[in-house]
Every structure is written in structure tokens, then in C-alpha cells.
Design an enzyme around this catalytic site. Sequence first.
Site, PDB file in Angstrom:
ATOM      1  N   ASP A 162       0.839  -1.203   0.000  1.00 51.24           N
ATOM      2  CA  ASP A 162       0.000   0.000   0.000  1.00 51.24           C
ATOM      3  C   ASP A 162       0.876   1.255   0.000  1.00 51.24           C
ATOM      4  O   ASP A 162       0.586   2.237  -0.687  1.00 51.24           O
ATOM      5  CB  ASP A 162      -0.908  -0.006   1.234  1.00 51.24           C
ATOM      6  CG  ASP A 162      -1.645  -1.321   1.376  1.00 51.24           C
ATOM      7  OD1 ASP A 162      -2.491  -1.624   0.522  1.00 51.24           O
ATOM      8  OD2 ASP A 162      -1.346  -2.077   2.329  1.00 51.24           O
ATOM      9  N   HIS A 190      -4.719  -3.348   6.335  1.00 56.44           N
ATOM     10  CA  HIS A 190      -4.512  -3.616   4.900  1.00 56.44           C
ATOM     11  C   HIS A 190      -5.869  -4.021   4.324  1.00 56.44           C
ATOM     12  O   HIS A 190      -6.168  -5.207   4.132  1.00 56.44           O
ATOM     13  CB  HIS A 190      -3.478  -4.718   4.699  1.00 56.44           C
ATOM     14  CG  HIS A 190      -3.353  -5.131   3.258  1.00 56.44           C
ATOM     15  ND1 HIS A 190      -2.935  -4.290   2.273  1.00 56.44           N
ATOM     16  CD2 HIS A 190      -3.629  -6.307   2.640  1.00 56.44           C
ATOM     17  CE1 HIS A 190      -2.950  -4.915   1.109  1.00 56.44           C
ATOM     18  NE2 HIS A 190      -3.371  -6.145   1.309  1.00 56.44           N
TER      19      HIS A 190
HETATM   20  P1  NAD Z   1      -2.116 -18.504  -4.402  1.00 56.73           P
HETATM   21  O1  NAD Z   1      -3.465 -19.128  -4.275  1.00 56.73           O
HETATM   22  O2  NAD Z   1      -1.489 -18.387  -5.745  1.00 56.73           O
HETATM   23  O3  NAD Z   1      -1.082 -19.274  -3.472  1.00 56.73           O
HETATM   24  C1  NAD Z   1      -1.372 -19.554  -2.145  1.00 56.73           C
HETATM   25  C2  NAD Z   1      -0.675 -20.836  -1.792  1.00 56.73           C
HETATM   26  O4  NAD Z   1      -0.804 -21.027  -0.399  1.00 56.73           O
HETATM   27  C3  NAD Z   1      -1.270 -22.069  -2.484  1.00 56.73           C
HETATM   28  O5  NAD Z   1      -0.248 -22.741  -3.193  1.00 56.73           O
HETATM   29  C4  NAD Z   1      -1.804 -22.906  -1.338  1.00 56.73           C
HETATM   30  O6  NAD Z   1      -1.681 -24.297  -1.557  1.00 56.73           O
HETATM   31  C5  NAD Z   1      -0.914 -22.419  -0.194  1.00 56.73           C
HETATM   32  N1  NAD Z   1      -1.471 -22.647   1.151  1.00 56.73           N
HETATM   33  C6  NAD Z   1      -2.753 -22.607   1.540  1.00 56.73           C
HETATM   34  N2  NAD Z   1      -2.842 -22.906   2.847  1.00 56.73           N
HETATM   35  C7  NAD Z   1      -1.595 -23.144   3.287  1.00 56.73           C
HETATM   36  C8  NAD Z   1      -1.031 -23.505   4.554  1.00 56.73           C
HETATM   37  N3  NAD Z   1      -1.815 -23.727   5.620  1.00 56.73           N
HETATM   38  N4  NAD Z   1       0.287 -23.657   4.635  1.00 56.73           N
HETATM   39  C9  NAD Z   1       1.091 -23.468   3.559  1.00 56.73           C
HETATM   40  N5  NAD Z   1       0.617 -23.130   2.342  1.00 56.73           N
HETATM   41  C10 NAD Z   1      -0.699 -22.958   2.211  1.00 56.73           C
HETATM   42  O7  NAD Z   1      -2.237 -17.072  -3.695  1.00 56.73           O
HETATM   43  P2  NAD Z   1      -1.203 -15.838  -3.767  1.00 56.73           P
HETATM   44  O8  NAD Z   1      -1.568 -14.988  -4.917  1.00 56.73           O
HETATM   45  O9  NAD Z   1       0.185 -16.337  -3.637  1.00 56.73           O
HETATM   46  O10 NAD Z   1      -1.630 -15.040  -2.454  1.00 56.73           O
HETATM   47  C11 NAD Z   1      -1.386 -15.565  -1.165  1.00 56.73           C
HETATM   48  C12 NAD Z   1      -2.028 -14.672  -0.095  1.00 56.73           C
HETATM   49  O11 NAD Z   1      -1.424 -13.377  -0.107  1.00 56.73           O
HETATM   50  C13 NAD Z   1      -3.531 -14.414  -0.303  1.00 56.73           C
HETATM   51  O12 NAD Z   1      -4.179 -14.473   0.956  1.00 56.73           O
HETATM   52  C14 NAD Z   1      -3.571 -13.003  -0.851  1.00 56.73           C
HETATM   53  O13 NAD Z   1      -4.805 -12.365  -0.604  1.00 56.73           O
HETATM   54  C15 NAD Z   1      -2.436 -12.381  -0.051  1.00 56.73           C
HETATM   55  N6  NAD Z   1      -1.886 -11.102  -0.543  1.00 56.73           N
HETATM   56  C16 NAD Z   1      -1.559 -10.154   0.386  1.00 56.73           C
HETATM   57  C17 NAD Z   1      -1.008  -8.947  -0.018  1.00 56.73           C
HETATM   58  C18 NAD Z   1      -0.648  -7.875   0.985  1.00 56.73           C
HETATM   59  O14 NAD Z   1      -0.320  -6.750   0.558  1.00 56.73           O
HETATM   60  N7  NAD Z   1      -0.648  -8.121   2.288  1.00 56.73           N
HETATM   61  C19 NAD Z   1      -0.776  -8.720  -1.379  1.00 56.73           C
HETATM   62  C20 NAD Z   1      -1.117  -9.718  -2.299  1.00 56.73           C
HETATM   63  C21 NAD Z   1      -1.678 -10.917  -1.878  1.00 56.73           C
HETATM   64  C1  LMR Z   2      -3.545  -6.588  -2.622  1.00 56.63           C
HETATM   65  O1  LMR Z   2      -3.600  -5.570  -1.936  1.00 56.63           O
HETATM   66  O2  LMR Z   2      -3.254  -6.573  -3.833  1.00 56.63           O
HETATM   67  C2  LMR Z   2      -3.761  -7.935  -1.963  1.00 56.63           C
HETATM   68  O3  LMR Z   2      -4.093  -7.773  -0.621  1.00 56.63           O
HETATM   69  C3  LMR Z   2      -4.708  -8.808  -2.677  1.00 56.63           C
HETATM   70  C4  LMR Z   2      -6.141  -8.333  -2.480  1.00 56.63           C
HETATM   71  O4  LMR Z   2      -6.998  -9.167  -2.181  1.00 56.63           O
HETATM   72  O5  LMR Z   2      -6.384  -7.144  -2.642  1.00 56.63           O
END
Ligand code: NAD
Ligand code: LMR
Length: 329
Positions: A162, A190
Amino acid sequence: MSASTPPVNVTVTGAGGQIGYALLFRIASGQLLGRETPVRLRLLEIPPGLRAAEGTALELEDGAYPLLHGIDVTDDARAAFDGVNIALLVGARPRGPGMERSDLLEANGAIFGPQGEAINAGAADDVRVLVVGNPANTNALIASAHAPDISAERFTAMTRLDHNRAVAQLARHLHVPVRAIDGVVIWGNHSASQYPDITHATVDGRPVTDLVDERWLTDEFIPRVAKRGAEIIDVRGSSSAASAASAAIDHIHDWVNGTGERWTSAAIVSDGSYGVPEGLVSSFPVRSVDGAWRIVPGLAIDAFSRERIDASVAELVAERDAVRALGLL
Ligand code: NAD
Ligand code: LMR
């Protein structure tokens, strides 16, 4: 790097997912901890994600990274966090179109209690934890609550994405390089309630508030930054991955190496500063000093900012109460 420099143990959960794929090669190449620091990677997945993580491990091997001293892939959290120095908790379900991040509270919250326990059981004394999986602030709170032997200051959540979005939007609007922008803050959660604050921001030393009009600030800038995640999902078809990985690298890099005078934003445990209830994991202006995040003290908060910060903090309180009611805290 001397031949004897011991590798740092870095554990990435959700290593078979999208963010994992964007993150791991950058860690192996030295962008997380510096080009003098060897790393040993532990990739934690759940069984359905193990093959993808194993495939990523094969590619990491093929990169022949001089700093990479080993890769383990496992679905056992205790093994993954044994001796961990840096834990990147990415593994969780992402939201889809039309969902808010808080819709993931119950499904994803259940992941972070057991992982907190595993970190508590085996982590190194200097462990640093960054929660990326959403809803990140409350997941960090859950993990920390399950790790009673580890200081809550060691559990953080990611609002650096962010922060970077806010800096980039300002730079674009003002036609200046991102480097010219200083003093942006992300407050709170967030989520769409976050408050991207430019009250203290400067462009080459000039106050940003002298350069932007109020309508742009309230009608364009704040909602654009706060809802950028949804915009990415809409345009890209899935949630941000490379920019999220990049922000995770920035967060840990600055935490370990220090920020200098410029501050950034990170969600860390509140000490009661700025009226944020003690114990909540909320985003603040922070500097990293001697390896620890410190909240920047004494910033003036005007009435507009107060209202926005309070609204986001109220959402964090509601999330905390919801996971407590679910027995996750
Ligand atoms: P994705 O679905 O591509 O990958 C997630 C992976 O996590 C999958 O491979 C799944 O098998 C694995 N997983 C699920 N439960 C698990 C556990 N208990 N232990 C280990 N692995 C596990 O998703 P992504 O695009 O990589 O996103 C992951 C997370 O990050 C999501 O919750 C998304 O919303 C979040 N995210 C946060 C931010 C932020 O700014 N904070 C930014 C982008 C994404
Ligand atoms: C983001 O900010 O891009 C991530 O937290 C993914 C989402 O769900 O917005």
C-alpha cells in the site's frame, strides 16, 4: 561473504502459489538480505500445493544461485519453522472479484494459529515474521497470540505494498520520480479502510499538500490506493503477485538493514501510539533502527486524518473480536 558465514534460514509458506513464484528467486539472488548473505530456503505447502512447490525448487536449483545453500520442501510446519530466522507467511487463499479481504477471515485465520505454534516451538531467537496472507493484520495477531515465547514485536503484517502504491500514485500525479517523494504513511488495516496519509509528505522537500487539491486527494488518491488490490484483481484476473513479492522483499530488507532517516509503513503491534489500542497489529509510520521497527513519534494528526485512522482501527477491533468469537485467538 566469508566462507564461514552461516546461511540465514528463510521459510516461505504458500511457496507453490503465485506470490511464492515471484518471491523465491529474488530471495535466492540476494535481494532480500543482501548479496553477502547466504540463505537456506524452506518451502511450506499443503499437500495439494506440494508438487508446484517442488517444481519451483527444481527451478531454484537450476538458477545456480551462489547464495543458495539448500532448499527443503515440506508440508510439516514444525520442520519448516525449525531454526527459522525469517518467516514469510504467504500461504492463504486469495480473494476473488467482489470479495473483501475480511471475507477470508475464518478460512485463512485457521492457518495462522498452528503456524504461530510451530514458530514458537522452533524458531531462532532473532526470528522475524512477515504475514502477507489476508487478512494480513489479523492473521499476524493470531500467529503472535499462538507464540507466547516470542515478543509480539517480531510479528508484522504487510502494508508496504500500500505504501509503495501511494508513493507511485503521488509521483505519477506530480510528474516526479518516486525517489523525490518522502513522508507518506499508511495507517490502520490492509483493507479498503486503510488511510494513505500525505499530510507529512514532501516532494524534494516541498509539502505535497501545497501541490495537490483536496478533491484529488479525497476522490481519487485515497480510494485509488485503498482499492488498488481490487483493481488489480479486476484487470489482471487474479490478485497482485509480483508487486506483493516486491513489497515483501522491501519490508524484510529494511527491517534487517535499517531504513535510515526516511520512514516507511508497516503493520506492527501497537504500543498505544496515535490512539491505536495496544496489542492490535496496525500500520504506522516506522523506521527500522538496530534491527527493530520503531513507530515514528510525534506526528501531528489533523481532524480529517483522525477520523480516517479511527475508522480503520475500528475495523481492526471488529476483526479481532470476530476471530476471538471463532476461537482463533
Ligand atoms: P495462491 O493461491 O497463488 O497461493 C497460495 C498458496 O498457499 C497455495 O499454493 C496454497 O496451496 C498455499 N497454502 C494454503 N494454505 C496453506 C497452509 N496452511 N500452509 C502453507 N501453504 C498454504 O495465492 P497468492 O496470490 O500467492 O496469495 C497468497 C495470499 O497473499 C492471499 O491471501 C492473498 O490475498 C495475499 N496477498 C496479500 C497482499 C498484501 O499486501 N498483504 C498482497 C497480495 C496478496
Ligand atoms: C492486494 O492488496 O493486492 C492484496 O491484498 C490482494 C487483495 O486481495 O487485494
